[in-house]
Design a protein around this motif. Sequence first.
Motif, short mmCIF file in Angstrom:
data_model
loop_
_atom_site.label_atom_id
_atom_site.label_comp_id
_atom_site.label_asym_id
_atom_site.label_seq_id
_atom_site.Cartn_x
_atom_site.Cartn_y
_atom_site.Cartn_z
N LEU A 76 -5.70 50.10 98.51
CA LEU A 76 -4.74 49.58 97.45
C LEU A 76 -5.07 49.89 96.02
O LEU A 76 -4.44 49.47 94.95
CB LEU A 76 -4.37 47.90 97.66
N GLY A 77 -6.42 50.23 95.96
CA GLY A 77 -6.96 50.40 94.49
C GLY A 77 -6.74 51.74 93.96
O GLY A 77 -5.72 52.25 93.48
N ASN A 78 -7.68 52.64 94.00
CA ASN A 78 -7.64 53.95 93.30
C ASN A 78 -8.10 55.10 94.67
O ASN A 78 -8.78 54.86 95.33
CB ASN A 78 -8.35 54.13 92.06
N THR A 79 -7.94 56.34 94.10
CA THR A 79 -8.11 57.54 94.91
C THR A 79 -9.69 57.64 94.97
O THR A 79 -10.30 58.05 96.07
CB THR A 79 -7.56 58.74 94.22
N ILE A 80 -10.19 57.63 94.04
CA ILE A 80 -11.72 57.84 93.92
C ILE A 80 -12.50 56.90 94.87
O ILE A 80 -13.30 57.14 95.63
CB ILE A 80 -12.52 58.09 92.57
N GLY A 81 -12.23 55.71 94.70
CA GLY A 81 -12.76 54.34 95.30
C GLY A 81 -12.40 54.65 96.79
O GLY A 81 -13.36 54.68 97.73
N SER A 82 -11.03 55.20 97.25
CA SER A 82 -10.81 55.19 98.54
C SER A 82 -11.54 56.45 99.21
O SER A 82 -12.23 56.40 100.60
CB SER A 82 -9.23 55.84 98.58
N ARG A 83 -11.83 57.48 98.47
CA ARG A 83 -12.68 58.73 98.92
C ARG A 83 -13.83 58.17 99.36
O ARG A 83 -14.32 58.58 100.31
CB ARG A 83 -12.58 59.70 98.08
N ASN A 84 -14.34 57.49 98.30
CA ASN A 84 -16.03 56.92 98.38
C ASN A 84 -16.01 56.07 99.79
O ASN A 84 -17.02 56.13 100.69
CB ASN A 84 -16.74 56.47 97.41
N VAL A 85 -15.05 55.04 99.90
CA VAL A 85 -15.15 53.93 100.99
C VAL A 85 -14.67 54.90 102.32
O VAL A 85 -15.45 54.36 103.30
CB VAL A 85 -14.34 52.85 100.81
N ASN A 86 -14.10 55.77 102.22
CA ASN A 86 -13.65 56.45 103.68
C ASN A 86 -15.11 57.27 104.23
O ASN A 86 -15.18 57.22 105.15
CB ASN A 86 -12.46 57.61 103.15
N LEU A 87 -15.69 57.89 103.03
CA LEU A 87 -16.81 58.56 103.47
C LEU A 87 -17.83 57.61 103.95
O LEU A 87 -18.47 57.85 105.11
CB LEU A 87 -17.41 59.21 102.23
N LEU A 88 -18.24 56.42 103.33
CA LEU A 88 -19.01 55.47 103.82
C LEU A 88 -18.68 54.71 105.25
O LEU A 88 -19.59 54.76 106.21
CB LEU A 88 -19.22 54.20 102.86
N ALA A 122 -15.89 57.38 117.25
CA ALA A 122 -16.07 58.90 116.99
C ALA A 122 -14.96 59.67 116.09
O ALA A 122 -14.96 60.18 115.17
CB ALA A 122 -16.67 59.58 118.10
N ILE A 123 -13.62 59.46 116.95
CA ILE A 123 -12.46 59.90 116.43
C ILE A 123 -11.99 59.55 114.90
O ILE A 123 -11.81 60.29 113.98
CB ILE A 123 -11.33 59.88 117.37
N VAL A 124 -12.11 57.97 114.97
CA VAL A 124 -11.67 57.73 113.37
C VAL A 124 -12.94 58.13 112.45
O VAL A 124 -12.35 58.36 111.20
CB VAL A 124 -11.52 56.28 113.52
N GLY A 125 -14.11 58.19 112.60
CA GLY A 125 -15.16 58.24 111.81
C GLY A 125 -15.14 59.75 111.25
O GLY A 125 -15.17 59.99 110.20
N VAL A 126 -14.69 60.72 112.11
CA VAL A 126 -14.63 61.95 111.85
C VAL A 126 -13.62 62.12 110.95
O VAL A 126 -13.52 62.92 110.17
CB VAL A 126 -14.58 62.92 113.18
N ILE A 127 -12.22 61.70 111.44
CA ILE A 127 -11.24 61.84 110.47
C ILE A 127 -11.34 60.99 108.99
O ILE A 127 -10.92 61.83 108.15
CB ILE A 127 -9.80 61.25 111.23
N LEU A 128 -12.09 60.12 109.14
CA LEU A 128 -12.05 59.65 107.69
C LEU A 128 -13.11 60.32 106.83
O LEU A 128 -13.11 60.88 105.92
CB LEU A 128 -12.81 58.14 107.96
N LEU A 129 -14.01 60.93 107.55
CA LEU A 129 -15.19 61.81 106.95
C LEU A 129 -14.50 63.38 106.12
O LEU A 129 -14.78 63.62 105.23
CB LEU A 129 -16.34 62.32 107.81
N LEU A 130 -13.71 63.82 107.39
CA LEU A 130 -12.91 64.98 106.80
C LEU A 130 -11.92 65.01 105.75
O LEU A 130 -11.89 65.70 104.91
CB LEU A 130 -12.24 65.57 108.33
#
Length: 150
Positions: A76-88, A122-130
């Motif tokens: 709900l916030g911003n793109t950069i934060g979403s990218r970083n949290v998706n990675l984490l 594993a599937i959700v983690g890899v999708i978030l990382l990619l």
Amino acid sequence: MAIKEPSITASPNRGLALTAGSVLAIWGFLGFFLAADGDPGFFNRHGGMLWNAFGVNPATALVWVLLAAALLLVGLGNTIGSRNVNLLVGVVLVVFAAYGFVFVNTSANVFALNTTDNVFHAIVGVILLLTALGADKQNIRALRAEAARA
């Protein structure tokens, strides 16, 4: 000219954060109710079953709810934060899957994980990382350039 934050539909990272966060939130909340079907205790090895497929105990449900909260907040916030949290969160879920695969039939399986849980993580983690590593590059580059000019 000011760069506008991309909408949820224009940012794959924000959209995925909201989608994965919603799924994890639903599963986490349901998990708290279904965890009582197994052995008592927060870190029990034989928790309840979610949809007769996913093993769940209170510890697993709590992990899912915490990860969901992080994903929903940044989605709900911003793109950069979403990218970083998706990675984490992607890294956390891949590690969680590896932990589950290694310790599934041992006394160290304190999250009541089974093979279905491990494959899901594993599937959700890899999708978030990619998505974190490959999507929104143009949006993030423009947002960072705008922030540097300000």
